[in-house]
Design an enzyme around this catalytic site. Structure first.
Site, PDB file in Angstrom:
ATOM      1  N   ASP A  37       4.364   7.050 -10.919  1.00  0.00           N
ATOM      2  CA  ASP A  37       4.134   6.197  -9.745  1.00  0.00           C
ATOM      3  C   ASP A  37       2.904   6.664  -8.974  1.00  0.00           C
ATOM      4  O   ASP A  37       2.895   7.758  -8.409  1.00  0.00           O
ATOM      5  CB  ASP A  37       5.376   6.247  -8.847  1.00  0.00           C
ATOM      6  CG  ASP A  37       5.451   5.092  -7.876  1.00  0.00           C
ATOM      7  OD1 ASP A  37       4.391   4.575  -7.488  1.00  0.00           O
ATOM      8  OD2 ASP A  37       6.559   4.700  -7.505  1.00  0.00           O
ATOM      9  N   CYS A  77       3.350  -1.595  -6.598  1.00  0.00           N
ATOM     10  CA  CYS A  77       4.580  -1.266  -7.324  1.00  0.00           C
ATOM     11  C   CYS A  77       5.359  -2.429  -7.924  1.00  0.00           C
ATOM     12  O   CYS A  77       5.511  -2.535  -9.140  1.00  0.00           O
ATOM     13  CB  CYS A  77       5.510  -0.492  -6.396  1.00  0.00           C
ATOM     14  SG  CYS A  77       4.737   0.911  -5.584  1.00  0.00           S
ATOM     15  N   SER A 155      10.685   2.112  -3.454  1.00  0.00           N
ATOM     16  CA  SER A 155       9.861   3.320  -3.383  1.00  0.00           C
ATOM     17  C   SER A 155      10.527   4.431  -2.580  1.00  0.00           C
ATOM     18  O   SER A 155      11.335   4.173  -1.679  1.00  0.00           O
ATOM     19  CB  SER A 155       8.499   2.994  -2.763  1.00  0.00           C
ATOM     20  OG  SER A 155       7.743   2.181  -3.628  1.00  0.00           O
ATOM     21  N   HIS A 219       4.330   9.294  -6.036  1.00  0.00           N
ATOM     22  CA  HIS A 219       4.258   8.440  -4.849  1.00  0.00           C
ATOM     23  C   HIS A 219       4.611   9.268  -3.614  1.00  0.00           C
ATOM     24  O   HIS A 219       5.543  10.073  -3.650  1.00  0.00           O
ATOM     25  CB  HIS A 219       5.248   7.283  -5.015  1.00  0.00           C
ATOM     26  CG  HIS A 219       5.122   6.190  -3.997  1.00  0.00           C
ATOM     27  ND1 HIS A 219       5.435   6.377  -2.657  1.00  0.00           N
ATOM     28  CD2 HIS A 219       4.731   4.894  -4.116  1.00  0.00           C
ATOM     29  CE1 HIS A 219       5.242   5.231  -2.011  1.00  0.00           C
ATOM     30  NE2 HIS A 219       4.810   4.312  -2.866  1.00  0.00           N
ATOM     31  N   ASP A 271       1.859   3.222 -12.903  1.00  0.00           N
ATOM     32  CA  ASP A 271       2.108   1.844 -12.466  1.00  0.00           C
ATOM     33  C   ASP A 271       0.930   1.225 -11.729  1.00  0.00           C
ATOM     34  O   ASP A 271       0.843   0.008 -11.587  1.00  0.00           O
ATOM     35  CB  ASP A 271       3.370   1.772 -11.599  1.00  0.00           C
ATOM     36  CG  ASP A 271       3.206   2.414 -10.227  1.00  0.00           C
ATOM     37  OD1 ASP A 271       2.353   3.321 -10.071  1.00  0.00           O
ATOM     38  OD2 ASP A 271       3.948   2.033  -9.301  1.00  0.00           O
ATOM     39  N   LYS A 292      -5.301   2.387  -5.546  1.00  0.00           N
ATOM     40  CA  LYS A 292      -4.150   1.512  -5.306  1.00  0.00           C
ATOM     41  C   LYS A 292      -4.447   0.479  -4.227  1.00  0.00           C
ATOM     42  O   LYS A 292      -5.191   0.740  -3.281  1.00  0.00           O
ATOM     43  CB  LYS A 292      -2.953   2.368  -4.894  1.00  0.00           C
ATOM     44  CG  LYS A 292      -1.678   1.596  -4.566  1.00  0.00           C
ATOM     45  CD  LYS A 292      -0.552   2.539  -4.209  1.00  0.00           C
ATOM     46  CE  LYS A 292       0.723   1.761  -3.846  1.00  0.00           C
ATOM     47  NZ  LYS A 292       1.877   2.651  -3.624  1.00  0.00           N
TER      48      LYS A 292
END
Length: 489
Positions: A37, A77, A155, A219, A271, A292
């Site tokens: 992640d 995500c 998350s 993450h 991801d 991201k």
């Protein structure tokens, strides 16, 4: 002499038939799909990492193929995972952004997911980690093809440990469909998911299985077990990656210990790109621009490795365009599964993955952020359409807080859309005008060459119109005719 030649031709043809039959008759492989992640493009040793080591992932690359132009469907995500599980652009299945504890939507029952296809083909199925396709009962993974689930529904910052928002209720850890813990110790999650994955392999070593291991880390907020704390030269983020790598190595060892190496197709990827606003608690996109939440390469081009001994070339690097949406149709082919009847966007890319001569890469790729079409790629050419994007503010994030944390204003936290994300996570909103980049020559998207390649711009603009007609585009207020609704509670 003529008869000898005819006999030789017949013999060659017969051997060819035997060879083809042998390939077709080979047993379907187990599938192990590992996803991290927010791990950046340059966060593996074999992709140029500095300050920490990933010997197990590097070994996986040495024994398989490294894919350097591998894309997720969106740089966030839920949308990324929806595409992975359905073989569709996230827009087609109407799942965008990142669902949270208040969301009343999820993956639609009408969508046929990868685990459902595997299960129908006789595979045992399991997911250990982060689901993020809906947390209401009807959306849980056990309702969509998975026999086993241990993990979190969204998350890991969606709880009291959120770096900014302090009013989120407890983060649930779910086993099957039952909440077994609230606010689990996140420093143990990588270990727990690894252990369950190994147990699943041991239990199903005598039957085909699909193991999906979508790790929660790295993450934010990031955590590491005591065993790996202080181990890397890069601090906590490096420690987290080294623990992930170690756990992945244990899963690979479990396959080997049970004699399953030669019968297992292993896929590793992230991801989306790194959450750059979090500074030393975020990864690196290396030579790629941004990270991201953006449709620059740093947001959607991710590290990827695939291994299947004897089927995928070892020690190879593939630079051709490939995407997570191509995995479902490729796996369906390998296991002899029944594909979805609904339209999907992925394509069977096994010849490319297997390094077969003449294999064709994906011709075009659409870069969406939410319901906005922001860029189109064809071959080496990438055209950005005019759009706003996020870039980290200054000063950079540090120790779990986002960039410009000291200047974030509480009242701005209630803003919605792009500016809401910016206000909560320390980003600035900027705009890029229509720009063309040659990714072969300029992977960092630094030099706009649209003025000298107007013919290519026009060709890509036509592709953009095709995407808008099919998948929609809020920037031009277009409704896509091929869009299907997401699931609703």
């Amino acid at each position: 002499m003529r008869y000898k030649i005819l006999f030789l031709i017949a013999a060659i043809a017969w051997l060819g038939v035997l060879d083809t039959t042998s390939i077709q008759a080979a047993p379907a492989p187990n599938i192990v799909l590992i996803m991290t992640d927010d791990q950046g493009y340059a966060d593996l040793g074999c992709f140029g990492a500095k300050g920490f080591q990933t010997p197990n992932l590097d070994r996986l690359a040495a024994e398989g193929t490294r894919f350097t132009s591998f894309y997720v469907a969106q740089p966030v995500c839920t949308a990324s995972r929806a595409a992975l599980m359905t073989g569709c652009y996230a827009n087609r299945v109407s799942l965008f952004g990142a669902l949270n504890h208040e969301s009343n939507v999820g993956i639609a029952e009408a969508e046929l997911l990868l685990p459902e296809i595997c299960k129908a083909a006789g595979f045992a199925t399991a997911i250990f980690g982060k689901w993020h396709l809906g947390h209401r009962d009807k959306f849980l993974p056990t309702r969509h093809g998975f026999d086993e689930f241990l993990g979190i529904p969204y998350s890991n910052d969606n709880g009291p440990l959120h770096p900014i928002v302090r009013t989120i209720p407890s983060l649930p850890l779910i086993d099957g469909e039952k909440v077994v813990e609230l606010d689990p110790d996140q420093s143990h999650l990588t270990r727990r998911f690894t252990d369950r994955a190994i147990q699943f392999i041991e239990k199903n070593k005598d039957r085909p299985f699909f193991l999906y291991l979508p790790h929660v880390m790295p993450h934010v907020p990031i955590f590491v077990s005591e065993k790996f704390r202080g181990k890397s030269a890069l601090g906590l983020y490096g420690d987290v990656i080294e623990e992930l790598d170690s756990g992945i190595g244990e899963v690979l060892n479990a396959l080997k210990r049970n004699g399953l190496d030669e019968h297992t197709f292993v896929i590793f990827c992230s991801d989306n790109g790194p959450f750059l606003s979090y500074g030393n608690h975020a990864g690196s996109a290396g030579p790629l621009r941004e990270g991201k939440l953006t449709t620059f390469e740093g947001g959607v081009r991710v590290p990827c490795i695939m291994r299947w001994p004897g089927q995928i070339p070892a020690g190879r690097t593939c630079n051709e365009l490939l995407s997570t949406i191509d995995l479902l149709p490729t796996i369906v082919r390998l296991i002899g599964g029944k594909p979805p009847t609904n339209k999907i966007d992925g394509e069977d890319r096994w010849p490319l993955i297997a390094g077969q001569a003449g294999a064709k890469p994906r011709e075009n790729f659409y870069y969406y952020a939410g319901d906005e079409l922001q860029a189109i790629c064809s071959g080496p050419w990438k055209l950005h359409l005019a759009h706003e994007y996020l870039t980290p503010a200054e000063p950079p994030g540090k120790n779990g807080k986002p960039a410009n944390f000291e200047n974030l204003k509480p009242e701005s936290m209630q803003m919605s859309g792009l500016r809401g994300i910016a206000s909560r996570h320390g980003y600035l909103v900027k705009k890029i005008e229509q720009s063309l980049f040659n990714l072969d020559d300029d992977i960092g998207e630094t030099t706009d060459v649209s003025k000298t390649h107007s013919d290519i711009v026009q060709r890509l603009l036509k592709l953009a119109e095709n995407a808008r007609a099919d998948l929609g585009d809020s920037l031009t207020k277009r409704q896509g005719l091929g869009v299907r609704p997401c699931g609703k509670e």
